[in-house]
Scaffold this motif. Structure first.
Motif, PDB file in Angstrom:
ATOM      1  N   GLU A  79       0.841  -1.179   0.000  1.00 16.50           N
ATOM      2  CA  GLU A  79       0.000   0.000   0.000  1.00 16.50           C
ATOM      3  C   GLU A  79       0.884   1.238   0.000  1.00 16.50           C
ATOM      4  OE1 GLU A  79      -1.982   0.989   3.800  1.00 16.50           O
ATOM      5  OE2 GLU A  79      -1.242  -0.955   4.494  1.00 16.50           O
ATOM      6  N   ILE A  80       0.400   2.299  -0.616  1.00 20.93           N
ATOM      7  CA  ILE A  80       1.159   3.541  -0.718  1.00 20.93           C
ATOM      8  C   ILE A  80       0.959   4.343   0.559  1.00 20.93           C
ATOM      9  CG2 ILE A  80       1.451   5.702  -1.985  1.00 20.93           C
ATOM     10  CD1 ILE A  80       0.401   4.197  -4.476  1.00 20.93           C
ATOM     11  N   VAL A  81       2.057   4.675   1.219  1.00 20.32           N
ATOM     12  CA  VAL A  81       1.995   5.486   2.431  1.00 20.32           C
ATOM     13  C   VAL A  81       1.934   6.966   2.078  1.00 20.32           C
ATOM     14  CG1 VAL A  81       3.256   6.175   4.500  1.00 20.32           C
ATOM     15  CG2 VAL A  81       3.174   3.777   3.840  1.00 20.32           C
ATOM     16  N   THR A  82       2.781   7.372   1.119  1.00 20.68           N
ATOM     17  CA  THR A  82       2.820   8.772   0.697  1.00 20.68           C
ATOM     18  C   THR A  82       3.596   8.864  -0.601  1.00 20.68           C
ATOM     19  OG1 THR A  82       3.341  11.035   1.420  1.00 20.68           O
ATOM     20  CG2 THR A  82       4.985   9.345   1.883  1.00 20.68           C
ATOM     21  N   THR A  83       3.515  10.003  -1.256  1.00 18.93           N
ATOM     22  CA  THR A  83       4.391  10.315  -2.376  1.00 18.93           C
ATOM     23  C   THR A  83       5.449  11.279  -1.871  1.00 18.93           C
ATOM     24  OG1 THR A  83       2.644  10.009  -4.024  1.00 18.93           O
ATOM     25  CG2 THR A  83       4.558  11.307  -4.688  1.00 18.93           C
ATOM     26  N   GLN A  84       6.687  10.820  -1.852  1.00 22.47           N
ATOM     27  CA  GLN A  84       7.783  11.647  -1.376  1.00 22.47           C
ATOM     28  C   GLN A  84       8.231  12.609  -2.465  1.00 22.47           C
ATOM     29  OE1 GLN A  84      10.620   8.524  -0.437  1.00 22.47           O
ATOM     30  NE2 GLN A  84      10.075   8.586   1.725  1.00 22.47           N
ATOM     31  N   THR A 159       5.713  -5.313  12.391  1.00 18.69           N
ATOM     32  CA  THR A 159       7.135  -5.058  12.567  1.00 18.69           C
ATOM     33  C   THR A 159       7.349  -3.573  12.817  1.00 18.69           C
ATOM     34  OG1 THR A 159       7.639  -6.851  11.037  1.00 18.69           O
ATOM     35  CG2 THR A 159       9.414  -5.310  11.501  1.00 18.69           C
ATOM     36  N   GLY A 160       8.112  -3.246  13.873  1.00 23.85           N
ATOM     37  CA  GLY A 160       8.245  -1.872  14.326  1.00 23.85           C
ATOM     38  C   GLY A 160       8.487  -0.825  13.261  1.00 23.85           C
ATOM     39  N   PRO A 161       9.602  -0.895  12.479  1.00 24.24           N
ATOM     40  CA  PRO A 161       9.906   0.182  11.538  1.00 24.24           C
ATOM     41  C   PRO A 161       8.851   0.360  10.447  1.00 24.24           C
ATOM     42  CG  PRO A 161      11.855  -1.133  11.990  1.00 24.24           C
ATOM     43  CD  PRO A 161      10.699  -1.858  12.606  1.00 24.24           C
ATOM     44  N   GLU A 162       8.394  -0.734   9.854  1.00 23.29           N
ATOM     45  CA  GLU A 162       7.393  -0.612   8.797  1.00 23.29           C
ATOM     46  C   GLU A 162       6.051  -0.176   9.373  1.00 23.29           C
ATOM     47  OE1 GLU A 162       6.745  -3.042   4.754  1.00 23.29           O
ATOM     48  OE2 GLU A 162       6.180  -4.167   6.538  1.00 23.29           O
ATOM     49  N   ASP A 163       5.723  -0.647  10.558  1.00 18.74           N
ATOM     50  CA  ASP A 163       4.463  -0.259  11.180  1.00 18.74           C
ATOM     51  C   ASP A 163       4.471   1.216  11.569  1.00 18.74           C
ATOM     52  OD1 ASP A 163       1.901  -1.362  11.929  1.00 18.74           O
ATOM     53  OD2 ASP A 163       2.444  -0.872  13.989  1.00 18.74           O
ATOM     54  N   LEU A 164       5.639   1.753  11.878  1.00 15.90           N
ATOM     55  CA  LEU A 164       5.742   3.179  12.172  1.00 15.90           C
ATOM     56  C   LEU A 164       5.257   4.008  10.979  1.00 15.90           C
ATOM     57  CD1 LEU A 164       6.741   5.620  13.820  1.00 15.90           C
ATOM     58  CD2 LEU A 164       9.026   5.217  12.864  1.00 15.90           C
ATOM     59  N   LEU A 165       5.590   3.589   9.767  1.00 18.48           N
ATOM     60  CA  LEU A 165       5.145   4.318   8.577  1.00 18.48           C
ATOM     61  C   LEU A 165       3.629   4.259   8.429  1.00 18.48           C
ATOM     62  CD1 LEU A 165       7.860   3.290   5.951  1.00 18.48           C
ATOM     63  CD2 LEU A 165       7.659   5.419   7.217  1.00 18.48           C
ATOM     64  N   ARG A 166       3.046   3.086   8.712  1.00 14.40           N
ATOM     65  CA  ARG A 166       1.579   2.976   8.636  1.00 14.40           C
ATOM     66  C   ARG A 166       0.924   3.925   9.638  1.00 14.40           C
ATOM     67  NH1 ARG A 166       2.683  -2.750   9.408  1.00 14.40           N
ATOM     68  NH2 ARG A 166       3.037  -3.775   7.414  1.00 14.40           N
ATOM     69  N   ARG A 167       1.462   3.972  10.859  1.00 16.77           N
ATOM     70  CA  ARG A 167       0.858   4.816  11.896  1.00 16.77           C
ATOM     71  C   ARG A 167       1.058   6.303  11.585  1.00 16.77           C
ATOM     72  NH1 ARG A 167      -0.012   0.056  12.771  1.00 16.77           N
ATOM     73  NH2 ARG A 167      -1.498   0.675  11.161  1.00 16.77           N
ATOM     74  N   LEU A 168       2.193   6.660  11.010  1.00 17.66           N
ATOM     75  CA  LEU A 168       2.394   8.054  10.607  1.00 17.66           C
ATOM     76  C   LEU A 168       1.408   8.444   9.515  1.00 17.66           C
ATOM     77  CD1 LEU A 168       6.283   8.466  10.543  1.00 17.66           C
ATOM     78  CD2 LEU A 168       4.671   9.742  11.953  1.00 17.66           C
ATOM     79  N   SER A 169       1.162   7.516   8.584  1.00 19.10           N
ATOM     80  CA  SER A 169       0.181   7.781   7.525  1.00 19.10           C
ATOM     81  C   SER A 169      -1.206   7.975   8.120  1.00 19.10           C
ATOM     82  CB  SER A 169       0.178   6.616   6.526  1.00 19.10           C
ATOM     83  OG  SER A 169      -0.770   6.826   5.507  1.00 19.10           O
ATOM     84  N   GLU A 170      -1.566   7.138   9.112  1.00 21.93           N
ATOM     85  CA  GLU A 170      -2.874   7.274   9.759  1.00 21.93           C
ATOM     86  C   GLU A 170      -2.951   8.577  10.568  1.00 21.93           C
ATOM     87  OE1 GLU A 170      -3.113   3.698  11.987  1.00 21.93           O
ATOM     88  OE2 GLU A 170      -3.436   2.430  10.221  1.00 21.93           O
ATOM     89  N   THR A 171      -1.830   8.973  11.180  1.00 21.59           N
ATOM     90  CA  THR A 171      -1.789  10.250  11.899  1.00 21.59           C
ATOM     91  C   THR A 171      -2.038  11.403  10.944  1.00 21.59           C
ATOM     92  OG1 THR A 171      -0.217   9.359  13.516  1.00 21.59           O
ATOM     93  CG2 THR A 171      -0.346  11.751  13.323  1.00 21.59           C
ATOM     94  N   ARG A 172      -1.431  11.326   9.763  1.00 25.32           N
ATOM     95  CA  ARG A 172      -1.648  12.362   8.746  1.00 25.32           C
ATOM     96  C   ARG A 172      -3.126  12.443   8.372  1.00 25.32           C
ATOM     97  NH1 ARG A 172      -2.124  12.275   3.241  1.00 25.32           N
ATOM     98  NH2 ARG A 172      -1.465  14.163   2.135  1.00 25.32           N
TER      99      ARG A 172
END
Length: 382
Positions: A79-84, A159-172
């Motif tokens: 899944e796409i988290v963001t476009t950097q 998994t911690g690092p990859e899950d951090l990106l999912r949670r940051l996306s949800e925070t956004r």
């Protein structure tokens, strides 16, 4: 400076033009060296000196949240988290750039009969034989930061690092929902920080400041003003507006890089590059323009930089070998100036291949004469 070996002071190097990638019929991806690489690299350098540094776009993806896969029967995919939107640098000395560290595949030409070799490759081999270098302390003026690395571990859920990106996306997404309520409540106007058009306004929808989920977006858009104000009553503490918080979450997401290279199929390959990044940002001491069309409030320099935009677009599409999509163009930004001076005045060193030295030296000398480069900027060859 003559074409001699550079001193070994660590700097932030940005290499170009990256060799084309070709998927081999039997599996891995190989880099295709082309006679056009030298011309492409020189054109990119000339554009950086004349127009500024391109922050290109790339989608950041992670594997789909395991909980969603189980509970919602979502297909187990990425899944796409963001476009950097970012420019990439490596923090190292000149000699380290030329040191072979990563095993990579290279092919002689396109087609199934191409000769493919696997060899140890240097940073120059992987990312291009031209480079600019800036001082890491001076680079703080534009918001350059060390990259933040994550990795995937498919055998373990969350998994911690990859899950951090999912949670940051949800925070956004959560902050975007709160921003929509804040706008409905009449508590916020949306001038962009580096826009001189203080009286101009634009809707959140035009600026992309809305939640992705269509159902949630409809509910929020139909919220009455008094209900929005009531919902936000407990959130009136000392803080920036929600759209500004979203802006910083996007900056943070732009710093993430995968630890491992899927191209070289080599664990830690990207981590070993010691990457730093310049994400597109809204610092008030910088001037940007986009390759795509935005409301004037987001890109007040669109008309002013019409000719540079055409020049850069021609180079970008020629290097990529295809026409860029509208979404890619809108997500590509160019840093033109810093503190009222051309971005190129930050450049401390320029690297070019030996066979391009005379042509590059003429460009560097001209750029110094007209004030695009500092007189102490060094030119070195590999």
């Amino acid at each position: 400076m003559t074409n001699t070996v550079a001193d070994n002071t660590p700097l932030l190097y940005h290499c170009f033009a990256r060799p084309s990638l070709r998927k081999l019929p039997w599996g891995p991806t190989a880099r295709l060296r082309s006679p056009n690489d030298l011309g492409a690299g020189f054109n990119v350098l000339e554009s950086i000196l004349t127009n500024g540094l391109v922050c290109s776009s790339e989608k950041l993806t992670v594997s789909t949240d395991p909980l969603r896969v189980r509970s919602l029967s979502v297909a187990n995919k990425e899944e796409i988290v963001t476009t950097q939107t970012r420019a990439c640098f490596t923090h190292c000395s000149f000699s380290e750039l030329a040191e072979a560290k990563v095993d990579a595949f290279f092919c002689s030409h396109e087609g199934e009969d191409a000769e493919v070799v696997r060899k140890s490759a240097s940073h120059f081999d992987l990312f291009g034989s031209f480079a600019i270098a800036i001082d890491p302390l001076e680079a703080r003026r534009i918001g350059v930061m060390p990259a933040m690395y994550f990795y995937s571990f498919p055998d373990i859920d969350d998994t911690g690092p990859e899950d951090l990106l999912r949670r940051l996306s949800e925070t956004r997404q959560t902050l975007l929902a709160l921003h929509m309520l804040e706008e409905i409540a009449g508590n916020v106007e949306i001038p962009f920080l580096h826009s001189p058009y203080e009286q101009e306004r634009s809707s959140s929808k035009e600026l992309g400041l809305v939640v992705d989920d269509e159902n949630a977006r409809k509910v929020l858009e139909n919220t009455r003003r008094f209900r929005a104000r009531k919902s936000l009553a407990g959130l009136q503490f000392d803080r920036r507006t929600y759209w500004q918080l979203v802006d910083k979450i996007e900056y943070l997401l732009g710093l993430f890089q995968n630890t491992d290279s899927t191209i070289e199929e080599s664990p830690l390959a990207f981590f070993e590059q010691r990457e730093w990044r310049l994400p597109y940002n809204s610092q008030v001491n910088t001037t940007w323009f986009s390759l795509g069309e935005h409301p004037k409030i987001r890109d007040p320099n669109y008309e002013r930089f019409a000719e540079p935009r055409r020049e850069i677009l021609k180079i970008v599409q020629g290097t990529n070998g295809r026409k860029a999509s509208l979404s890619e163009l809108k997500a590509t930004w160019v840093l033109n100036s810093v503190d009222g001076k051309p971005f190129s005045q930050l450049i401390r060193r320029i690297v070019c291949p030996e066979q391009c030295f005379k042509r590059t030296k003429a460009l560097v000398d001209k750029s110094k004469r007209i004030g695009l480069l500092r007189n102490d900027t060094k030119l070195v060859t590999i």
